[in-house]
Scaffold this active site. Structure first.
Site, mmCIF file in Angstrom:
data_model
loop_
_atom_site.group_PDB
_atom_site.id
_atom_site.type_symbol
_atom_site.label_atom_id
_atom_site.label_comp_id
_atom_site.label_asym_id
_atom_site.label_seq_id
_atom_site.Cartn_x
_atom_site.Cartn_y
_atom_site.Cartn_z
ATOM 1 N N GLY A 158 3.258 -13.993 39.592
ATOM 2 C CA GLY A 158 3.757 -15.306 39.205
ATOM 3 C C GLY A 158 5.262 -15.250 39.075
ATOM 4 N N ASP A 203 0.655 -14.073 28.919
ATOM 5 C CA ASP A 203 0.431 -13.291 27.695
ATOM 6 C C ASP A 203 -0.975 -13.485 27.125
ATOM 7 O OD1 ASP A 203 3.206 -12.227 27.310
ATOM 8 O OD2 ASP A 203 3.643 -14.374 27.295
ATOM 9 N N HIS A 262 7.215 -8.937 27.747
ATOM 10 C CA HIS A 262 7.301 -9.693 26.490
ATOM 11 C C HIS A 262 6.528 -8.877 25.459
ATOM 12 C CE1 HIS A 262 7.683 -12.828 23.659
ATOM 13 N NE2 HIS A 262 6.775 -13.682 24.092
ATOM 14 N N SER A 296 37.734 -32.825 24.348
ATOM 15 C CA SER A 296 38.777 -33.720 23.819
ATOM 16 C C SER A 296 38.766 -33.679 22.291
ATOM 17 C CB SER A 296 38.507 -35.151 24.282
ATOM 18 O OG SER A 296 37.342 -35.648 23.645
HETATM 19 N N1 NAP Z 1 8.232 -16.869 33.057
HETATM 20 C C1 NAP Z 1 9.359 -16.356 32.576
HETATM 21 O O1 NAP Z 1 10.448 -16.873 32.794
HETATM 22 C C2 NAP Z 1 9.331 -15.082 31.769
HETATM 23 C C3 NAP Z 1 10.548 -14.520 31.332
HETATM 24 C C4 NAP Z 1 10.532 -13.299 30.659
HETATM 25 C C5 NAP Z 1 9.308 -12.688 30.400
HETATM 26 N N2 NAP Z 1 8.146 -13.275 30.800
HETATM 27 C C6 NAP Z 1 6.877 -12.577 30.537
HETATM 28 O O2 NAP Z 1 6.366 -12.108 31.777
HETATM 29 C C7 NAP Z 1 4.943 -12.081 31.740
HETATM 30 C C8 NAP Z 1 4.386 -12.881 32.887
HETATM 31 O O3 NAP Z 1 4.766 -14.240 32.694
HETATM 32 P P1 NAP Z 1 4.882 -15.252 33.914
HETATM 33 O O4 NAP Z 1 5.475 -16.516 33.389
HETATM 34 O O5 NAP Z 1 5.510 -14.533 35.072
HETATM 35 O O6 NAP Z 1 3.327 -15.464 34.224
HETATM 36 P P2 NAP Z 1 2.702 -16.433 35.319
HETATM 37 O O7 NAP Z 1 3.711 -16.870 36.321
HETATM 38 O O8 NAP Z 1 1.938 -17.502 34.623
HETATM 39 O O9 NAP Z 1 1.647 -15.412 35.982
HETATM 40 C C9 NAP Z 1 0.851 -15.854 37.013
HETATM 41 C C10 NAP Z 1 0.156 -14.648 37.626
HETATM 42 O O10 NAP Z 1 -0.829 -14.158 36.697
HETATM 43 C C11 NAP Z 1 -2.065 -14.073 37.376
HETATM 44 N N3 NAP Z 1 -3.194 -14.338 36.483
HETATM 45 C C12 NAP Z 1 -3.417 -15.450 35.751
HETATM 46 N N4 NAP Z 1 -4.579 -15.344 35.107
HETATM 47 C C13 NAP Z 1 -5.115 -14.154 35.483
HETATM 48 C C14 NAP Z 1 -6.327 -13.489 35.167
HETATM 49 N N5 NAP Z 1 -7.219 -14.028 34.320
HETATM 50 N N6 NAP Z 1 -6.550 -12.258 35.707
HETATM 51 C C15 NAP Z 1 -5.646 -11.714 36.552
HETATM 52 N N7 NAP Z 1 -4.480 -12.291 36.891
HETATM 53 C C16 NAP Z 1 -4.229 -13.500 36.354
HETATM 54 C C17 NAP Z 1 -2.002 -15.166 38.433
HETATM 55 O O11 NAP Z 1 -2.943 -14.825 39.399
HETATM 56 P P3 NAP Z 1 -3.206 -15.728 40.720
HETATM 57 O O12 NAP Z 1 -2.044 -15.419 41.603
HETATM 58 O O13 NAP Z 1 -4.489 -15.221 41.227
HETATM 59 O O14 NAP Z 1 -3.247 -17.160 40.238
HETATM 60 C C18 NAP Z 1 -0.560 -15.069 38.908
HETATM 61 O O15 NAP Z 1 -0.422 -14.077 39.892
HETATM 62 C C19 NAP Z 1 4.554 -12.643 30.363
HETATM 63 O O16 NAP Z 1 4.382 -11.553 29.491
HETATM 64 C C20 NAP Z 1 5.774 -13.446 29.969
HETATM 65 O O17 NAP Z 1 5.925 -13.621 28.579
HETATM 66 C C21 NAP Z 1 8.123 -14.436 31.497
#
Ligand code: NAP
Length: 324
Positions: A25, A82, A106, A250
């Site tokens: 993602g 998460d 995170h 300003s």
């Molecule tokens: N988003 C940000 O800007 C950001 C910034 C810093 C840190 N983080 C951290 O990074 C981590 C990921 O966040 P994100 O926002 O990147 O997540 P995200 O975009 O929502 O992640 C989506 C991915 O997770 C997979 N997924 C969803 N449900 C699943 C399940 N039940 N089993 C297996 N895979 C599953 C999806 O699979 P499919 O492809 O099959 O749908 C997709 O590939 C989190 O810990 C978040 O707090 C995020």
């Protein structure tokens, strides 16, 4: 505060290692591609039938089912949402080899007990301070995004070195890696989401817009004043800091800000901010997040639909159509 850059970090702990990125993602895509471009052996782990398989393979990445990706990995990065980390960890734990490094972007799921990693694993955090799209585009420009790093569990004696090498490989060593802990990163991030940038700031913009419109100002002008200027101040603060920003606006704006800012954000706001921080630390938000997932994200979907139906949103649509 320790602020580490590429020159301070040994890349060797990741050399010849295989990294499994679970999830493709926002962060998963960016981190997988940055790692690959840094010469790391990456496999993207996806659930069966995932719509992301073609996209990841189209970008030149190797993909595998979650369990297979994990079974071949030395480092496993949990980059799915998460609230599903508990289920995901439960699914892959039997395939994690002894002494593997388990990484997070995170601190939430470890800090609030969604995941209780096995004792033989190294557990580290590399949390870029911004979205994956920016992490990737900065990397491609030869720059990087600041990230926070931490170690929760050091089973092999290598956890810190793996965390730093990982941060370097996603490009964050070009900007700086800041030492923290899972608890500090998780609590500060959740606090900010609710009380400052993502929670309070948009509500302040909406309240300002509504107040001007109720006072007879046209929605277009109210939008330009209360919402449109946010980017201007954000750019100024990034370039000069808050004191520097105040010096270049300003005198009229500066005096208005001096008289009005603390009147709006008064002691009662600070009191409620302190309450939010205590509630975050007590795990109340983590429980809400778990419940939201269990309820099929109903509350989030309802809020998304309501946000789309507001006067502020239709004003935004009209203004952006007129500009383009
Ligand atoms: N988003 C940000 O800007 C950001 C910034 C810093 C840190 N983080 C951290 O990074 C981590 C990921 O966040 P994100 O926002 O990147 O997540 P995200 O975009 O929502 O992640 C989506 C991915 O997770 C997979 N997924 C969803 N449900 C699943 C399940 N039940 N089993 C297996 N895979 C599953 C999806 O699979 P499919 O492809 O099959 O749908 C997709 O590939 C989190 O810990 C978040 O707090 C995020």
């Amino acid at each position: 505060m320790e602020f580490l850059r590429d020159a301070d970090i040994d890349p060797a702990p990741l050399a010849g290692k295989r990294v499994a990125i679970l999830g493709y993602g926002n962060q998963g895509r960016a981190q997988a591609l940055n790692l690959k471009d840094s010469g790391i052996d990456v496999v993207v782990g996806l659930r069966g039938g995932s719509g992301s398989t073609n996209e990841a393979e189209g970008a030149g990445l190797t993909t595998a089912l979650l369990e297979e990706a994990v079974a071949s990995a030395d480092v496993v990065m949990m980059l799915a949402p998460d609230e599903i980390h508990a289920a995901l960890y439960g699914e892959v734990e039997p395939r994690l080899r002894k002494g593997v490094a388990l990484g997070f972007s995170h601190g939430l799921s470890v800090r609030f007990g969604f995941v209780q990693p096995r004792a033989d694993l190294d557990v580290f955090l590399v949390a870029p301070k911004g979205p994956g799209t920016a992490l990737r585009s900065l990397y491609k420009q030869g720059k990087g995004m600041i990230a926070v790093w931490a170690v929760e569990q050091d089973a092999t004696g290598m956890a810190k070195h793996i965390a730093l090498a990982y941060g370097r490989a996603i490009g964050s060593g070009r900007a700086g890696l800041i030492a923290s802990s899972f608890a500090e990163e998780a609590e500060a991030d959740l606090f900010n989401e609710q009380a400052v940038v993502w929670g309070a700031v948009p509500e302040l913009l909406i309240a300002g817009f509504d107040t001007l419109v109720a006072g007879g100002v046209s929605p277009e002008l109210a939008y330009l004043e209360c919402v449109g200027e946010l980017k201007l101040i954000a750019d100024l603060i990034e370039a000069r800091g808050i004191a520097g920003m105040r010096e270049v606006i300003s005198n009229t704006a500066e005096l208005g800000a001096l008289l009005g800012g603390k009147r709006i954000v008064d002691a009662s706001v600070r009191q409620r901010m302190a309450e939010v921080l205590s509630e975050v630390r007590a795990g109340r938000f983590a429980a809400e997040l778990k419940q939201e997932e269990a309820d099929g994200y109903k509350r989030l979907e309802q809020a998304r639909a309501e946000n789309r139906r507001t006067l502020l949103e239709s004003t935004y649509q009209r203004l952006s159509a007129a500009e383009n």
